[in-house]
Design a protein around this motif. Structure first.
Motif, PDB file in Angstrom:
ATOM      1  N   ARG A 157       0.840  -1.198   0.000  1.00  0.00           N
ATOM      2  CA  ARG A 157       0.000   0.000   0.000  1.00  0.00           C
ATOM      3  C   ARG A 157       0.885   1.263   0.000  1.00  0.00           C
ATOM      4  NH1 ARG A 157      -5.243  -1.003   0.404  1.00  0.00           N
ATOM      5  NH2 ARG A 157      -5.571   1.187   0.849  1.00  0.00           N
ATOM      6  N   VAL A 158       0.239   2.397   0.321  1.00  0.00           N
ATOM      7  CA  VAL A 158       0.974   3.663   0.187  1.00  0.00           C
ATOM      8  C   VAL A 158       2.067   3.782   1.258  1.00  0.00           C
ATOM      9  CG1 VAL A 158       0.775   6.171   0.125  1.00  0.00           C
ATOM     10  CG2 VAL A 158      -1.076   4.757  -0.807  1.00  0.00           C
ATOM     11  N   ALA A 159       1.670   3.549   2.517  1.00  0.00           N
ATOM     12  CA  ALA A 159       2.626   3.721   3.612  1.00  0.00           C
ATOM     13  C   ALA A 159       3.810   2.770   3.454  1.00  0.00           C
ATOM     14  CB  ALA A 159       1.927   3.485   4.949  1.00  0.00           C
ATOM     15  N   GLY A 160       3.517   1.550   3.061  1.00  0.00           N
ATOM     16  CA  GLY A 160       4.563   0.550   2.874  1.00  0.00           C
ATOM     17  C   GLY A 160       5.544   0.968   1.799  1.00  0.00           C
ATOM     18  N   ARG A 161       5.013   1.595   0.726  1.00  0.00           N
ATOM     19  CA  ARG A 161       5.910   2.050  -0.356  1.00  0.00           C
ATOM     20  C   ARG A 161       6.753   3.232   0.074  1.00  0.00           C
ATOM     21  NH1 ARG A 161       2.052   0.984  -5.626  1.00  0.00           N
ATOM     22  NH2 ARG A 161       1.585  -1.112  -4.889  1.00  0.00           N
ATOM     23  N   VAL A 162       6.133   4.126   0.822  1.00  0.00           N
ATOM     24  CA  VAL A 162       6.891   5.293   1.301  1.00  0.00           C
ATOM     25  C   VAL A 162       8.039   4.825   2.191  1.00  0.00           C
ATOM     26  CG1 VAL A 162       6.771   7.311   2.830  1.00  0.00           C
ATOM     27  CG2 VAL A 162       5.017   6.942   1.089  1.00  0.00           C
ATOM     28  N   ALA A 163       7.746   3.815   3.038  1.00  0.00           N
ATOM     29  CA  ALA A 163       8.777   3.283   3.929  1.00  0.00           C
ATOM     30  C   ALA A 163       9.887   2.621   3.123  1.00  0.00           C
ATOM     31  CB  ALA A 163       8.164   2.291   4.910  1.00  0.00           C
ATOM     32  N   GLN A 164       9.502   2.007   2.034  1.00  0.00           N
ATOM     33  CA  GLN A 164      10.491   1.334   1.198  1.00  0.00           C
ATOM     34  C   GLN A 164      11.324   2.332   0.392  1.00  0.00           C
ATOM     35  OE1 GLN A 164       8.935  -1.224  -1.920  1.00  0.00           O
ATOM     36  NE2 GLN A 164      10.412  -2.795  -1.332  1.00  0.00           N
ATOM     37  N   TRP A 165      10.607   3.294  -0.189  1.00  0.00           N
ATOM     38  CA  TRP A 165      11.311   4.292  -1.031  1.00  0.00           C
ATOM     39  C   TRP A 165      12.092   5.285  -0.192  1.00  0.00           C
ATOM     40  CZ3 TRP A 165       6.130   5.552  -3.929  1.00  0.00           C
ATOM     41  CH2 TRP A 165       5.790   4.443  -4.767  1.00  0.00           C
ATOM     42  N   SER A 192      -0.176   7.658 -10.732  1.00  0.00           N
ATOM     43  CA  SER A 192       0.504   6.553 -11.403  1.00  0.00           C
ATOM     44  C   SER A 192       1.305   5.689 -10.427  1.00  0.00           C
ATOM     45  CB  SER A 192       1.438   7.098 -12.491  1.00  0.00           C
ATOM     46  OG  SER A 192       2.440   7.888 -11.880  1.00  0.00           O
ATOM     47  N   ARG A 193       1.753   6.296  -9.316  1.00  0.00           N
ATOM     48  CA  ARG A 193       2.579   5.546  -8.369  1.00  0.00           C
ATOM     49  C   ARG A 193       1.747   4.540  -7.573  1.00  0.00           C
ATOM     50  NH1 ARG A 193       4.581  10.806  -5.298  1.00  0.00           N
ATOM     51  NH2 ARG A 193       2.353  11.150  -5.538  1.00  0.00           N
ATOM     52  N   PHE A 194       0.428   4.862  -7.443  1.00  0.00           N
ATOM     53  CA  PHE A 194      -0.403   4.029  -6.580  1.00  0.00           C
ATOM     54  C   PHE A 194      -1.668   3.535  -7.278  1.00  0.00           C
ATOM     55  CE2 PHE A 194       1.755   7.232  -3.923  1.00  0.00           C
ATOM     56  CZ  PHE A 194       2.599   6.387  -3.232  1.00  0.00           C
ATOM     57  N   SER A 195      -1.666   3.583  -8.597  1.00  0.00           N
ATOM     58  CA  SER A 195      -2.905   3.264  -9.312  1.00  0.00           C
ATOM     59  C   SER A 195      -3.365   1.833  -9.044  1.00  0.00           C
ATOM     60  CB  SER A 195      -2.728   3.501 -10.816  1.00  0.00           C
ATOM     61  OG  SER A 195      -1.575   2.807 -11.248  1.00  0.00           O
ATOM     62  N   ASP A 196      -2.428   0.971  -8.641  1.00  0.00           N
ATOM     63  CA  ASP A 196      -2.820  -0.417  -8.365  1.00  0.00           C
ATOM     64  C   ASP A 196      -3.305  -0.617  -6.931  1.00  0.00           C
ATOM     65  OD1 ASP A 196      -0.229   0.258  -7.553  1.00  0.00           O
ATOM     66  OD2 ASP A 196       0.329  -1.850  -7.375  1.00  0.00           O
ATOM     67  N   VAL A 197      -3.225   0.443  -6.116  1.00  0.00           N
ATOM     68  CA  VAL A 197      -3.669   0.310  -4.724  1.00  0.00           C
ATOM     69  C   VAL A 197      -5.128   0.706  -4.621  1.00  0.00           C
ATOM     70  CG1 VAL A 197      -3.341   1.150  -2.366  1.00  0.00           C
ATOM     71  CG2 VAL A 197      -1.355   0.823  -3.870  1.00  0.00           C
ATOM     72  N   THR A 198      -5.933  -0.163  -4.023  1.00  0.00           N
ATOM     73  CA  THR A 198      -7.345   0.156  -3.849  1.00  0.00           C
ATOM     74  C   THR A 198      -7.487   1.019  -2.601  1.00  0.00           C
ATOM     75  OG1 THR A 198      -7.637  -2.138  -4.487  1.00  0.00           O
ATOM     76  CG2 THR A 198      -9.628  -0.898  -3.936  1.00  0.00           C
ATOM     77  N   ALA A 199      -8.147   2.173  -2.776  1.00  0.00           N
ATOM     78  CA  ALA A 199      -8.296   3.077  -1.643  1.00  0.00           C
ATOM     79  C   ALA A 199      -9.234   2.454  -0.620  1.00  0.00           C
ATOM     80  CB  ALA A 199      -8.850   4.411  -2.128  1.00  0.00           C
ATOM     81  N   SER A 200      -8.868   2.585   0.650  1.00  0.00           N
ATOM     82  CA  SER A 200      -9.720   2.002   1.685  1.00  0.00           C
ATOM     83  C   SER A 200     -10.830   2.962   2.088  1.00  0.00           C
ATOM     84  CB  SER A 200      -8.875   1.618   2.901  1.00  0.00           C
ATOM     85  OG  SER A 200      -8.118   2.725   3.310  1.00  0.00           O
ATOM     86  N   ARG A 201     -10.631   4.224   1.789  1.00  0.00           N
ATOM     87  CA  ARG A 201     -11.672   5.212   2.080  1.00  0.00           C
ATOM     88  C   ARG A 201     -11.398   6.435   1.224  1.00  0.00           C
ATOM     89  NH1 ARG A 201      -9.874   8.665   6.856  1.00  0.00           N
ATOM     90  NH2 ARG A 201      -7.609   8.464   6.741  1.00  0.00           N
ATOM     91  N   GLU A 202     -12.349   7.373   1.278  1.00  0.00           N
ATOM     92  CA  GLU A 202     -12.193   8.528   0.415  1.00  0.00           C
ATOM     93  C   GLU A 202     -11.337   9.596   1.082  1.00  0.00           C
ATOM     94  OE1 GLU A 202     -14.854  11.752  -1.879  1.00  0.00           O
ATOM     95  OE2 GLU A 202     -15.891   9.867  -1.340  1.00  0.00           O
ATOM     96  N   VAL A 203     -10.240   9.921   0.441  1.00  0.00           N
ATOM     97  CA  VAL A 203      -9.346  10.939   0.975  1.00  0.00           C
ATOM     98  C   VAL A 203      -9.130  11.970  -0.122  1.00  0.00           C
ATOM     99  CG1 VAL A 203      -7.000  11.379   1.773  1.00  0.00           C
ATOM    100  CG2 VAL A 203      -8.212   9.355   2.566  1.00  0.00           C
ATOM    101  N   LYS A 204      -9.280  13.226   0.260  1.00  0.00           N
ATOM    102  CA  LYS A 204      -9.149  14.265  -0.761  1.00  0.00           C
ATOM    103  C   LYS A 204      -7.688  14.553  -1.073  1.00  0.00           C
ATOM    104  CE  LYS A 204     -13.624  16.358  -0.375  1.00  0.00           C
ATOM    105  NZ  LYS A 204     -14.242  16.153   0.961  1.00  0.00           N
ATOM    106  N   SER A 205      -6.874  14.458  -0.035  1.00  0.00           N
ATOM    107  CA  SER A 205      -5.460  14.706  -0.236  1.00  0.00           C
ATOM    108  C   SER A 205      -4.696  14.091   0.923  1.00  0.00           C
ATOM    109  CB  SER A 205      -5.220  16.225  -0.296  1.00  0.00           C
ATOM    110  OG  SER A 205      -3.841  16.475  -0.353  1.00  0.00           O
TER     111      SER A 205
END
Lengths: 123, 546
Positions: free
Chosen positions: B205-213, B227-240
């Motif tokens: 997911r996003v946090a895991g990638r940030v930790a990796q990168w 494009s960096r996270f297009s394969d990650v399904t959002a768990s909820r609606e976040v505006k930013s």
């Protein structure tokens, strides 16, 4: 017949009390304060029994026991000591003592064991 | 450093409000040339409307406008977003106007016509002040953060401060666990607790990638559009969202997540920049807290070792004391036994004398009785002093205790003592000398019996409990208890509170020696008038090679 008993102990009070008691019980009693004296008396008086202390200055009870056995194969030896040591007791018994009693003992017990031994020794 | 703190001008949005179109155009043109992004409106109401849906850092407004004037607009702006800096321009200002504008929170008040240089410098300073103000907030919050040395109190402060500083609706902090996964350690602003279960591997997911990168990310809108996270399904609606890696040295500590779910305006690069400053602070604070925690653990360990050392020393002293006394006792006992043979013997001889009066006979029997008592005491001593290797073998503790209790059963029932047992169906074996251990049990039971003797309801409870490496045998009585001042003496040789002739004071010290020889422990808890509990712990027998 009067049985002869030799009391070997370096402590005078012990010799006294045993002599008094055994005399009263009708035995003929000799006392020795150390090993050489004891062996002398064995040779001279041919006692039936010997009450033997273990811890004594000079010859200790074990040495007296061995020498006494050499002098007289028949003599009954009763070890009376304050040394409560299982190994020592076993050793003295295997060298020919017929009992090993711990000081202080009741005289009535001493009388019983002495009488029993003499009864067995009587031909 | 200063340069670093400052936000690049392109990130700064300026709103120009003036009813004169020329004025708007001039300002727009000039500011654009300095790489600011500029919007212009002609009316106060229009400006306010725009401010409500779009984020600006600076507003340059005319004072006199048809409808809503500059001062009125200033007041309204400070209500909508107090962080927006406002510069007021006017063609015919008075001192009073200037003062009231400054009071309302305007950054500056400038008279037309102005030199363009002047207004550019002002804009630059206003933005710088704004940025410094934000940085100041970070530093101020840092003080709170650094004063929290414990992770459990630090993390909640961090997430709530993150929300405030970054103007986020919710924030969470994920820390790298020992399993190498990110777990939520603290969160703020969430409605439910579902997020708490999140556990992410590196790259997940996003946090895991940030930790990796080890690179921060700023996300606008849906993940699908990124494009960096297009394969990650959002768990909820976040505006930013801002996800910032927390790193100290080369150590990846975790990530800070900040989300806007309600606020319409998305995070800007300036926010990301702020997150960076904040992030580096909290990384260090978390690192410190972890160090503190480690230090505390080490300290506790050290204290424990110290206690153990003290205990060992105490035991050593006790054992040495016992050994010394034992040696002395053995010597004295031997010396005493010869005269005792005399005392006992002469008394016996005298007793056989005919013609003793009844009184004389009684007196002599007294001498005999007391001499025998001396003999028993000496025998006890000798037994205590004797250094013989106990005959040890695996023992069923239940049956050993059972047979000991059986010995006491009759005695207890005739003394009106209720003997209670809380014994498990089975208990692990121990390795020891059955006779010696039985002596210990008996000793404690006999003491307990004596302790309850004055009570109306006499109770004795025997319990066996299996512990991790030991079997614990508890002997509890509801007896008179042991006075506090005596508690540390009861295992000392010859210590006794029993009347003369009723105890040698050797029982418990012999028991102590035996239990120690078995690699065990004997402990006592007691409250005067309430009762005592003796606990014997013996190591569980582990079969060799098994």
């Amino acid at each position: 017949m009067v049985y002869r008993i030799l009391v070997v102990d370096d402590e005078e009070s012990v010799r006294q009390v045993l002599a008094r008691f055994l005399t009263r019980k009708g035995f003929s009693v000799f006392t020795a304060g150390d090993g050489p004296e004891a062996l002398d008396l064995i040779k001279k008086e041919r006692p039936h029994l010997m009450l033997l202390d273990v811890r004594m200055p000079g010859m200790d009870g074990m040495q007296v026991l061995r020498s006494a056995r050499e002098l007289d194969k028949e003599i009954g030896i009763l070890v009376a000591t304050a040394v409560s040591d299982v190994d020592l007791a076993k050793q003295m018994m295997s060298l020919g003592a017929f009992d090993y009693i711990l000081k202080p003992f009741d005289l009535s017990y001493l009388e019983t064991t002495v009488m029993a031994k003499l009864f067995l020794m009587t031909p | 450093m200063k340069q670093e703190l400052l936000v690049k001008s392109s990130a700064c949005k300026i709103l120009v409000v003036d009813d004169e179109t020329e004025m708007c155009e001039v300002l727009q043109c000039q500011l654009n040339s300095k790489n600011y992004s500029v919007a212009a409106v002609h009316r106060g109401e229009e400006a306010l409307k725009k401010l409500k849906i779009e984020k600006f850092q600076l507003v340059i407004t005319d004072l006199k406008m048809p409808g809503m004037g500059g001062l009125e607009l200033l007041r309204a702006i400070k209500q909508v977003d107090p962080e927006v800096e406002v510069i007021i321009t006017t063609g015919y200002g008075t001192v009073e106007m200037a003062v009231s504008a400054m009071k309302e929170g305007a950054y500056h008040f400038i008279q037309k016509p102005f030199v363009m240089e002047e207004i550019l410098t002002l804009v630059e300073k206003a933005l710088e002040k704004k940025e410094l103000k934000a940085v100041l907030t970070v530093y101020e919050s840092s003080q709170t953060i650094f004063s929290n040395v414990r992770l459990e109190s630090l993390l909640p402060v961090i997430v709530s401060t993150a929300c405030k500083i970054l103007r986020a609706d919710d924030a969470s902090i994920m820390l790298m666990g020992e399993d190498g996964k990110l777990g939520v350690a603290a969160a703020y602003g969430f409605n439910d607790d579902k997020y708490k279960k999140d556990s992410l591997a590196l790259g997940e997911r996003v946090a895991g990638r940030v930790a990796q990168w080890k690179e921060p990310v700023l996300i606008w809108g849906s993940l699908a559009g990124d494009s960096r996270f297009s394969d990650v399904t959002a768990s909820r609606e976040v505006k930013s969202a801002i996800v910032y890696p927390l790193i100290v040295g080369k150590q990846m500590m975790g990530v800070l997540n900040a989300n806007r779910t309600l606020r319409t305006e998305p995070f800007t690069n300036a926010d990301l920049h702020m997150a960076g400053i904040f992030g580096s602070h909290i990384s260090q604070a978390i690192f410190n807290a972890k160090l503190y925690h480690q230090l505390e653990a080490k300290n506790q360990e050290l204290q424990k070792t110290y206690r153990q050392l003290e205990e060992a020393q105490e035991r050593f002293v006790q054992t040495e004391k016992l050994a010394a006394i034992g040696q002395m006792a053995a010597g004295i006992a031997h010396e005493l036994n010869n005269p005792l043979t005399g005392i006992l013997g002469f008394s016996e001889i005298l007793l056989e004398e005919a013609g003793l009066s009844v009184q004389q006979r009684e007196d002599l029997e007294g001498i005999l009785k007391q001499s025998r008592r001396c003999r028993d005491i000496i025998n006890n001593l000798l037994h205590f002093a004797r250094k013989h290797e106990p005959h040890k073998e695996p023992i069923e503790i239940l049956s050993l205790l059972g047979s000991t209790l059986q010995l006491m059963q009759y005695d207890c029932s005739t003394s009106g003592i209720e003997l209670l047992r809380e014994l498990p169906k089975s208990a692990p074996r121990i390795f020891g000398d059955a006779t010696q251990l039985q002596q210990v049990f008996l000793n404690i039971l006999i003491n307990a019996r004596q302790a309850v003797s004055e009570k109306d309801l006499k109770k004795l409870l025997i319990r066996i409990q299996q512990e991790s490496e030991d079997v614990a045998i508890h002997f509890e009585d509801n007896g008179c208890g042991i006075p506090r001042k005596n508690l540390d003496k009861i295992f000392d040789p010859f210590f006794t509170t029993k009347p003369v002739g009723q105890g040698t004071g050797l029982g418990l010290s012999i028991s102590y020696g035996i239990v120690r020889q078995h690699g065990g422990k004997i402990e006592v808890e007691s409250q005067e008038g309430v009762g005592s509990r003796f606990t014997i712990r013996l190591p569980i027998y582990v079969e060799k090679g098994g």
